[in-house]
Design a protein around this motif. Structure first.
Motif, short mmCIF file in Angstrom:
data_model
loop_
_atom_site.label_atom_id
_atom_site.label_comp_id
_atom_site.label_asym_id
_atom_site.label_seq_id
_atom_site.Cartn_x
_atom_site.Cartn_y
_atom_site.Cartn_z
N THR A 90 67.06 -59.61 14.90
CA THR A 90 67.54 -58.49 14.09
C THR A 90 66.40 -57.89 13.28
O THR A 90 66.26 -56.67 13.20
CB THR A 90 68.66 -58.96 13.15
N ALA A 91 65.59 -58.74 12.65
CA ALA A 91 64.47 -58.24 11.86
C ALA A 91 63.49 -57.46 12.74
O ALA A 91 63.01 -56.38 12.36
CB ALA A 91 63.76 -59.40 11.17
N PHE A 92 63.20 -57.99 13.92
CA PHE A 92 62.31 -57.29 14.85
C PHE A 92 62.90 -55.94 15.25
O PHE A 92 62.21 -54.91 15.23
CB PHE A 92 62.05 -58.15 16.09
N PHE A 93 64.19 -55.92 15.60
CA PHE A 93 64.82 -54.67 16.03
C PHE A 93 64.91 -53.66 14.89
O PHE A 93 64.80 -52.46 15.12
CB PHE A 93 66.19 -54.94 16.63
N PHE A 94 65.14 -54.14 13.65
CA PHE A 94 65.12 -53.22 12.52
C PHE A 94 63.73 -52.61 12.35
O PHE A 94 63.59 -51.42 12.07
CB PHE A 94 65.54 -53.91 11.22
N GLY A 95 62.70 -53.43 12.52
CA GLY A 95 61.34 -52.91 12.43
C GLY A 95 61.08 -51.85 13.48
O GLY A 95 60.52 -50.80 13.19
N VAL A 96 61.48 -52.11 14.71
CA VAL A 96 61.32 -51.14 15.79
C VAL A 96 62.14 -49.88 15.50
O VAL A 96 61.68 -48.76 15.70
CB VAL A 96 61.72 -51.76 17.14
N SER A 97 63.35 -50.07 15.01
CA SER A 97 64.25 -48.95 14.75
C SER A 97 63.72 -48.05 13.64
O SER A 97 63.71 -46.83 13.76
CB SER A 97 65.64 -49.49 14.38
N PHE A 98 63.27 -48.66 12.54
CA PHE A 98 62.78 -47.86 11.42
C PHE A 98 61.37 -47.33 11.68
O PHE A 98 60.94 -46.39 11.02
CB PHE A 98 62.81 -48.66 10.12
#
Length: 152
Positions: free
Chosen positions: A117-125
């Motif tokens: 989730t943290a990785f995907f939030f980083g990619v998303s933002f």
């Protein structure tokens, strides 16, 4: 009088809610997000069982209910940044189940999902221009800091 079955009770509650939505012309998005949230909180507080396994569906439904309630009020356009919450939802339930049972397998699974989730939030933002600039500046400053000799 015969005993009320679970399916009849749920169907009756569904018809009552649908009738209220139609009569008062409520926003259906808001209503179903509140229903998801109420079901999730029902699991959380032990309405649907007393074992630690109830926390997994409770965590999932509560997290998704909060996400959809937020999107119903603010706007669904934010889902392009908030989609990692769908990965975080089972992690929330698993971490609650871990605290209730202390089984290490639940902690490992929850940790992996939270890391994803943290990785995907980083990619998303990272898609936003401002965050790309900030991240780029931080990388440049880090590179300069590594090149400056340290005094002893």
């Amino acid at each position: 009088m015969s005993k009320l079955t679970l399916s009849a009770a749920l169907t009756g509650i569904f018809f009552i809610i649908l009738g209220i939505v139609l009569i008062f012309d409520l926003n259906a998005n808001l209503v179903w997000s509140v229903i998801l949230l109420a079901l999730g909180l029902g699991f959380e507080f032990g309405v649907f069982g007393k074992s630690y396994g109830r926390f997994v569906p409770g965590g999932i439904l509560t997290t998704i209910g909060v996400l959809f309630l937020f999107c119903s009020i603010i706007g669904f356009s934010y889902l392009k940044f908030l989609w990692p919450v769908f990965v975080m939802a089972p992690a929330t339930g698993l971490i609650q189940a871990y605290f209730a049972s202390r089984k290490k397998g639940l902690l490992v699974s929850a940790t992996v999902l939270f890391a994803m989730t943290a990785f995907f939030f980083g990619v998303s933002f990272y898609q936003t221009v401002f965050l790309r600039i900030v991240f780029g500046v931080l990388i440049i400053v880090s590179g300069i800091a590594l090149l400056i000799p340290k005094k002893r």
